[in-house]
Design a protein around this motif. Structure first.
Motif, PDB file in Angstrom:
ATOM      1  N   ARG A 140     -57.913  24.629  -1.887  1.00 43.20           N
ATOM      2  CA  ARG A 140     -56.669  25.296  -1.957  1.00 43.20           C
ATOM      3  C   ARG A 140     -55.562  24.505  -2.963  1.00 43.20           C
ATOM      4  O   ARG A 140     -54.769  25.417  -3.745  1.00 43.20           O
ATOM      5  N   ARG A 141     -55.869  23.290  -3.084  1.00 42.65           N
ATOM      6  CA  ARG A 141     -54.902  22.423  -3.814  1.00 42.65           C
ATOM      7  C   ARG A 141     -54.815  23.102  -5.241  1.00 42.65           C
ATOM      8  O   ARG A 141     -53.964  22.806  -5.963  1.00 42.65           O
ATOM      9  N   LEU A 142     -56.108  23.258  -5.908  1.00 39.94           N
ATOM     10  CA  LEU A 142     -56.235  23.576  -6.994  1.00 39.94           C
ATOM     11  C   LEU A 142     -55.589  24.788  -7.414  1.00 39.94           C
ATOM     12  O   LEU A 142     -54.949  25.234  -8.433  1.00 39.94           O
ATOM     13  N   PHE A 143     -55.480  25.994  -6.532  1.00 41.78           N
ATOM     14  CA  PHE A 143     -54.747  27.085  -6.567  1.00 41.78           C
ATOM     15  C   PHE A 143     -53.317  26.760  -6.559  1.00 41.78           C
ATOM     16  O   PHE A 143     -52.554  27.588  -7.367  1.00 41.78           O
ATOM     17  N   GLU A 144     -52.848  26.071  -5.838  1.00 36.61           N
ATOM     18  CA  GLU A 144     -51.566  25.660  -5.660  1.00 36.61           C
ATOM     19  C   GLU A 144     -50.951  25.155  -7.202  1.00 36.61           C
ATOM     20  O   GLU A 144     -49.896  25.402  -7.382  1.00 36.61           O
ATOM     21  N   ILE A 145     -51.726  24.256  -7.701  1.00 36.22           N
ATOM     22  CA  ILE A 145     -51.506  23.884  -8.901  1.00 36.22           C
ATOM     23  C   ILE A 145     -51.369  24.827  -9.898  1.00 36.22           C
ATOM     24  O   ILE A 145     -50.317  24.732 -10.766  1.00 36.22           O
ATOM     25  N   ALA A 146     -52.220  25.675  -9.951  1.00 39.93           N
ATOM     26  CA  ALA A 146     -52.046  26.948 -10.950  1.00 39.93           C
ATOM     27  C   ALA A 146     -51.280  27.724 -10.697  1.00 39.93           C
ATOM     28  O   ALA A 146     -50.213  28.108 -11.594  1.00 39.93           O
ATOM     29  N   ALA A 147     -50.622  27.885  -9.537  1.00 38.72           N
ATOM     30  CA  ALA A 147     -49.624  28.915  -9.251  1.00 38.72           C
ATOM     31  C   ALA A 147     -48.189  28.203  -9.772  1.00 38.72           C
ATOM     32  O   ALA A 147     -47.630  28.933 -10.333  1.00 38.72           O
ATOM     33  N   ARG A 148     -48.169  26.681  -9.508  1.00 34.79           N
ATOM     34  CA  ARG A 148     -46.896  26.139  -9.764  1.00 34.79           C
ATOM     35  C   ARG A 148     -46.959  26.019 -11.254  1.00 34.79           C
ATOM     36  O   ARG A 148     -45.766  26.169 -11.721  1.00 34.79           O
ATOM     37  N   ARG A 149     -47.803  26.330 -11.832  1.00 35.27           N
ATOM     38  CA  ARG A 149     -47.787  26.064 -13.296  1.00 35.27           C
ATOM     39  C   ARG A 149     -47.286  27.273 -14.024  1.00 35.27           C
ATOM     40  O   ARG A 149     -47.106  27.342 -15.039  1.00 35.27           O
ATOM     41  N   CYS A 150     -47.629  28.346 -13.073  1.00 41.43           N
ATOM     42  CA  CYS A 150     -47.202  29.579 -13.525  1.00 41.43           C
ATOM     43  C   CYS A 150     -45.696  30.026 -13.224  1.00 41.43           C
ATOM     44  O   CYS A 150     -45.134  31.037 -13.432  1.00 41.43           O
ATOM     45  N   GLY A 151     -44.856  29.072 -12.506  1.00 42.31           N
ATOM     46  CA  GLY A 151     -43.698  29.367 -11.786  1.00 42.31           C
ATOM     47  C   GLY A 151     -43.482  29.974 -10.805  1.00 42.31           C
ATOM     48  O   GLY A 151     -42.467  30.670 -10.384  1.00 42.31           O
ATOM     49  N   THR A 152     -44.465  30.040  -9.845  1.00 44.90           N
ATOM     50  CA  THR A 152     -44.761  30.647  -8.752  1.00 44.90           C
ATOM     51  C   THR A 152     -45.307  29.984  -7.512  1.00 44.90           C
ATOM     52  O   THR A 152     -45.628  28.722  -7.681  1.00 44.90           O
ATOM     53  N   THR A 153     -45.439  30.423  -6.352  1.00 43.32           N
ATOM     54  CA  THR A 153     -46.231  29.802  -5.234  1.00 43.32           C
ATOM     55  C   THR A 153     -47.187  30.687  -4.587  1.00 43.32           C
ATOM     56  O   THR A 153     -47.086  32.066  -4.704  1.00 43.32           O
TER      57      THR A 153
END
Length: 212
Positions: A140-153
């Motif tokens: 899940r942590r890789l998905f969290e990083i990607a979402a954060r880089r997109c400005g969302t969660t």
């Protein structure tokens, strides 16, 4: 809205075949050798140390495994094309208000060269590469990083689209996302939780995403 890279947004398989053809022309090998290399690659799942060891031994090459691997990781990404319709589809999603990100397993330098060489970077709000983050899908942590880089969660919801039943669909489900499996003509593995949608390619997935 998160996407896988290889064989989802970009045609890694086509790039591999182009690389194999170039390699065989330079080494005086034939079309049958191209086909062997494509098969031996195992759709990218065979570890490169094994693949290049087998290649060196089969064709009695003087190159070291590390040299062959180093040459490949520069040249192959430059040959990987974007699937037709992907730039337009991602542009449409962003115009509809979606943040569009990428979450991919792989070596950091190889995947970054693929993103930049294919032009995908211009259509993405952010990305996360396992080799750069030291964590791999389906974590899940890789998905969290990607979402954060997109400005969302991830708590904002969204979708994960990819061709791997475990890394993309399973990982997306564990991350609380709806999922689209790009089946590439294959059958869904029995015993796994099914995705929300199944499409033959990412282009058909765009219609699902824009409708829902």
């Amino acid at each position: 809205m998160l996407f896988d890279l290889d064989n989802t947004l970009v045609d890694r398989a086509a790039g591999l075949r182009l690389w194999a053809q170039e390699f065989c022309v330079r080494r005086g090998l034939g079309q049958a050798d191209v086909e062997w290399m494509v098969e031996a690659d195992g759709d990218g799942l065979v570890p490169k140390e094994i693949f290049f060891g087998e290649l060196r031994d089969r064709f009695r090459l003087p190159d070291s495994v590390s040299s062959l691997w180093a040459q490949y990781r520069v040249r192959h990404p430059a040959l990987i094309p974007v699937f037709p319709g992907v730039p337009a589809g991602l542009t449409r999603l962003r115009a509809e208000g979606w943040k569009v990100g990428l979450v991919t397993n792989g070596f950091a330098d190889v995947q970054l060269r693929t993103i930049t060489g294919s032009g995908m970077g211009a259509y993405l709000d952010g990305w996360a590469i396992s080799g750069a983050e030291d964590v791999r899908k389906p974590d899940r942590r890789l998905f969290e990083i990607a979402a954060r880089r997109c400005g969302t969660t991830l708590s904002d919801g969204g979708w994960m689209i990819g061709d791997s039943a475990t890394s993309d669909v399973g990982g997306g489900q564990a991350a609380g996302l709806r999922t689209v499996w790009v089946d590439r003509g294959g059958a869904w593995p029995s015993g796994l939780p099914v995705p929300d949608h199944v499409t033959p390619s990412v282009v058909e997935a765009f219609a699902v995403l824009l409708a829902g």
